[in-house]
Design an enzyme around this catalytic site. Structure first.
Site, PDB file in Angstrom:
ATOM      1  CG  HIS A 143     -22.226   8.759   5.379  1.00 41.30           C
ATOM      2  ND1 HIS A 143     -23.598   8.669   5.370  1.00 41.30           N
ATOM      3  CD2 HIS A 143     -21.667   7.780   5.147  1.00 41.30           C
ATOM      4  CE1 HIS A 143     -24.021   7.569   5.205  1.00 41.30           C
ATOM      5  NE2 HIS A 143     -22.879   7.023   5.074  1.00 41.30           N
ATOM      6  CE  LYS A 193      -4.268   3.151   4.002  1.00 44.16           C
ATOM      7  NZ  LYS A 193      -5.795   3.807   3.901  1.00 44.16           N
ATOM      8  NE  ARG A 227      -2.231  -1.414   3.516  1.00 37.31           N
ATOM      9  CZ  ARG A 227      -2.753  -1.014   4.854  1.00 37.31           C
ATOM     10  NH1 ARG A 227      -3.952  -0.270   4.879  1.00 37.31           N
ATOM     11  NH2 ARG A 227      -2.169  -1.509   5.884  1.00 37.31           N
ATOM     12  CD  GLU A 228       4.625  -0.307  -1.735  1.00 40.64           C
ATOM     13  OE1 GLU A 228       5.598  -1.119  -1.782  1.00 40.64           O
ATOM     14  OE2 GLU A 228       3.322  -0.737  -1.936  1.00 40.64           O
ATOM     15  CD  GLU A 273     -27.044   5.862   3.329  1.00 40.39           C
ATOM     16  OE1 GLU A 273     -26.179   6.863   2.785  1.00 40.39           O
ATOM     17  OE2 GLU A 273     -26.679   4.533   3.285  1.00 40.39           O
ATOM     18  CE  LYS A 306     -19.344  -1.563  -3.624  1.00 43.62           C
ATOM     19  NZ  LYS A 306     -19.180  -2.671  -2.884  1.00 43.62           N
TER      20      LYS A 306
END
EC number: 2.1.1.14
Length: 758
Positions: free
Chosen positions: A696, A19, A16-17, A667, A112
């Site tokens: 949120h 990130k 995950r470098e 929701e 998605k």
């Protein structure tokens, strides 16, 4: 000779470098130059891995700092005008603001990517959207790969898929397909820039062909590819995630130089393209799952194809390898603890080597890679016969299920009377969805316990302290049905996966969800069962602190399935039912222990919908059956809740009603209760709790805002069947705003109760 090419690679790095570099950059801990250097290094490593697999073409243009569809919005000048940015001279800082929002503008919406767990940024199209070419992103990566002496193939999502995955915005009604004539010349410019930079082949991805496209969209492919084929590079039209057999005649007629089809998701479509007279790229290694392929079996498919096509056969993964973790070889714990399972897996780097072996077998004969083929066969045989995977007791339990095993004892009308007799709830009963803030202290205690730095007794004491606080605060607020807050849970799927048999976990099996967010899905490798109770002790402790009803909290079978890497040797429906029966054991144990309100969360039911509507009913039938199985056998007086969060319910409402939960919470606050209208029109038969504020955001809603939403809900749902709750769990919020938000919700509820009592 058969050609090996790649469509795309994970962007985040083995550890995950990307990130960590992105997040440091956002916190202003490193400079833009330092972030760019990390990215350049990752791209180079990715290409070298592809070259080491003897690839004829490495993939370029697939690397992104956030999302490949956002890159395309920049490349075509289609970034939202509301930001006021110039797509021709966009800074990296502005690029991130498009993805994450800024003080003046909310971020571009995410959703998605087809039926994967990867999220893309949804293009915002207006009737007057203008496009402008900026090929820099693609050209730069092509030149970088060329400078390393590599033969590269740029990959760009095609114009029809780009328009398809976008949304129409603005006050003027229009069809986004009408923008095609303005968009096409911009694509031609981008492709020409790649030709000038030395691209021989360009891959254009059109996964939209695997969904139910309207007729006019399908027809548009003829003109689009007649135009794009005038570019003086060869075009590989790439499809993936499903079958395109229904479009075979169209695809064969297009003036492109090659076609890629997904033979993992849709092996049956090969027959439709067996007489294709150009390059046929066969997607034969799974780009979306983590299982090692049986290479001998794969060769049985591609050897006859090679005999027929000769040099026109290309091979690749089914789709981009973006959806698989990077490297299995770093999973030392898994190798030590579950050596058999380790031998059955293949992550991205292992898949590149599988393709290398297949290419060698096709071009030089099976004998040239006899050792690798034997190892692949041995792994397949060991997996097929493993007692760790195949458990007679689990198979027998499923096989012996009586008819109607998934049905409650009585219909809802009878159950609700039995429930209300002991619950004795007021009008507009209030509850929370499940989780409460996960504070630094909670995370530190859990991490210390996992590392062995905190004893089990001390960890339990720390969690009980948090549970007691959550119960106390809910009582102070005067909530009706309480939750224990889920302090002990790191993740709603991982928590259960760690306690169920048939699941395994990795240390570094990260895949990108969106931007810098990565997820580490559990692996469902074998038959699933529940060795012992998973939540009963926490829930009964919480119940011992209050006279009010305490809600048990479980993650539903479909969500556990959807958010895991799932075994591919039996149908997904069978795996789902196994999980459901394991959860049913927990539900009945909770009930026995006096927990008579139990929530089974299913946020992912909609995500599991197949791409083609013709396949929906079969999926919804087994998904609904699995949910019902998980709560079957309960007493009528036990109240089953479920929670779902998404923006589209209308088309699956009958299936949601058929799940037969006593209470569903959804929701709705961000859509101003619009979602609820569908439930009202459908006459949803059971109780319903629409979210009255958005969790949120840390913002505390005004009482007027919550009252507005609750009054709208009362217009749509009979008040005696209406619950009051936040939109979702409160895990990501801080305590201060959580208590303030809940207080507003309770004030409004008390006000309306008093009004209704008159």
């Amino acid at each position: 000779m058969t050609t090996l090419h790649f469509s795309g690679f994970p962007r985040v790095g083995a550890f995950r470098e990307l990130k960590f570099a992105q997040e440091k950059y956002w916190r202003k801990e490193i400079s833009e130059q330092e972030l760019l250097a990390v990215a350049k290094d990752l791209r180079e490593k990715n290409w070298k891995h592809q070259a080491a697999a003897n690839a004829d073409f490495v993939a370029v243009g697939d690397f992104t700092f956030y999302d490949h569809i956002l890159d395309l919005q920049v490349a075509t000048g289609a970034i939202p005008a509301r930001f006021g940015f110039d797509s021709q001279n966009l800074s990296l800082e502005q690029f991130f603001q498009l993805a994450r929002g800024n003080k003046d503008q909310f971020a571009i919406e995410m959703t998605k990517w087809f039926d994967t767990n990867y999220h893309y940024l949804v293009p915002e199209f207006h009737a007057d959207t203008e496009f402008k070419a900026n090929a820099k992103h693609y050209v730069q990566q092509l030149q970088e790969a060329q400078a390393l002496g590599l033969k590269a193939k740029p990959t760009v999502v095609g114009p029809l898929t780009f328009l398809w995955v976008g949304k129409e915005k603005g006050t003027v009604e229009f069809n986004r397909l009408s923008l095609l004539q303005k968009l096409l010349p911009v694509y031609v410019e981008i492709l020409n820039a790649l030709v000038e930079a030395g691209a021989e082949w360009i891959q254009i991805d059109e996964p939209a062909l695997t969904v139910d496209l309207p007729k006019e969209w399908v027809e548009a492919y003829k003109d689009v590819y007649a135009t794009l084929s005038k570019v003086s590079a060869k075009i590989l039209l790439s499809t993936y995630f499903g079958s395109v057999a229904e479009h075979a005649a169209l695809l064969k007629s297009l003036p492109v130089d090659g076609l890629h089809i997904d033979l993992v998701r849709a092996p049956e479509q090969l027959d439709a393209f067996a007489d294709y007279d150009k390059v046929l790229s066969a997607g034969i290694i799974d780009g979306r799952n983590i299982w090692r392929a049986n290479l001998n079996k794969v060769l049985e498919t591609v050897e006859p194809l090679q005999a027929k096509l000769g040099d026109r056969l290309w091979i690749s993964s089914s789709c981009s390898l973006l959806h698989t973790p990077f490297d299995l070889s770093v999973e030392e714990k898994l190798k030590a603890n579950k050596p058999d399972l380790y031998s059955w897996l293949a992550f991205t780097l292992q898949k590149t080597q599988e393709l290398r072996v297949l290419k060698a077998a096709l071009n030089e004969g099976r004998d040239s890679v006899a050792e690798e083929l034997a190892a692949s066969q041995a792994a397949a045989d060991s997996r097929a016969n493993s007692s760790e995977i195949h458990r007679a007791d689990v198979a027998k339990r499923l096989a012996d299920l009586p008819a109607n095993a998934d049905q409650r004892k009585s219909p809802f009308a009878d159950r609700i009377k039995a429930q209300q007799a002991w619950l004795n709830l007021p009008l507009l009963p209030t509850t929370n969805i499940g989780s409460f803030p996960q504070t630094t202290e909670i995370r530190q205690a859990r991490a210390a316990f996992k590392k062995g730095e905190l004893s089990a007794a001390d960890y339990e004491a720390a969690m009980k302290k948090e549970i007691a606080l959550v119960v106390e605060e809910q009582e102070k607020l005067d909530l009706d049905v309480l939750v224990h807050g889920e302090a002990e849970r790191n993740d709603m799927v991982e928590y259960f996966g760690e306690l169920l048999s048939g699941f395994a976990f990795t240390q570094y099996g990260w895949v990108q969800s969106y931007g810098s967010r990565c997820v580490k899905p559990p692996i469902i490798f074998g038959d699933v069962s529940r060795p012992e109770a998973m939540t009963v002790a926490w829930s009964t402790y919480a119940q011992s602190l209050t006279k009010r009803p305490m809600k048990g909290m479980l993650t539903g079978p479909v969500t556990i399935l959807q958010w895991s890497f799932v075994r591919n040797d039996i149908p997904r429906s069978t795996v789902c039912k196994q999980i459901a029966l394991a959860l049913n054991d927990e539900v009945l144990d909770l009930e026995k222990a006096g927990i008579k309100v139990i929530q089974i969360d299913e946020p992912a039911i909609r995500e599991g919908l197949p791409l083609k509507r013709a396949d929906w009913d079969a999926y919804l039938n087994w998904a609904g059956e699995s949910f019902r199985l998980s709560s079957a056998g309960c007493e009528d007086s036990t109240q089953i809740h479920t929670h779902m969060c998404y923006s589209e319910f209308n088309d699956i409402l009958p299936a949601i009603a058929a799940m037969d939960a006593d209470v569903i919470t959804i929701e709705t606050s961000r859509s101003d209760m619009e979602l609820l209208t569908a439930f009202g029109e459908f006459k949803y038969p059971n109780d319903i709790g629409p979210g009255v504020y958005d969790i949120h955001s840390p913002r505390v809603p005004t009482e007027a805002e919550v009252e507005h939403l609750l009054r709208k809900a009362i217009e749509v749902v009979p008040v005696e069947r209406l619950w009051v709750n936040p939109d979702c769990g409160l895990k990501t919020r801080g305590w201060k705003e959580t208590l303030e938000q809940l207080q507003v919700m309770m004030n409004v509820t008390h006000k309306l109760r008093a009004e209704l009592a008159k």
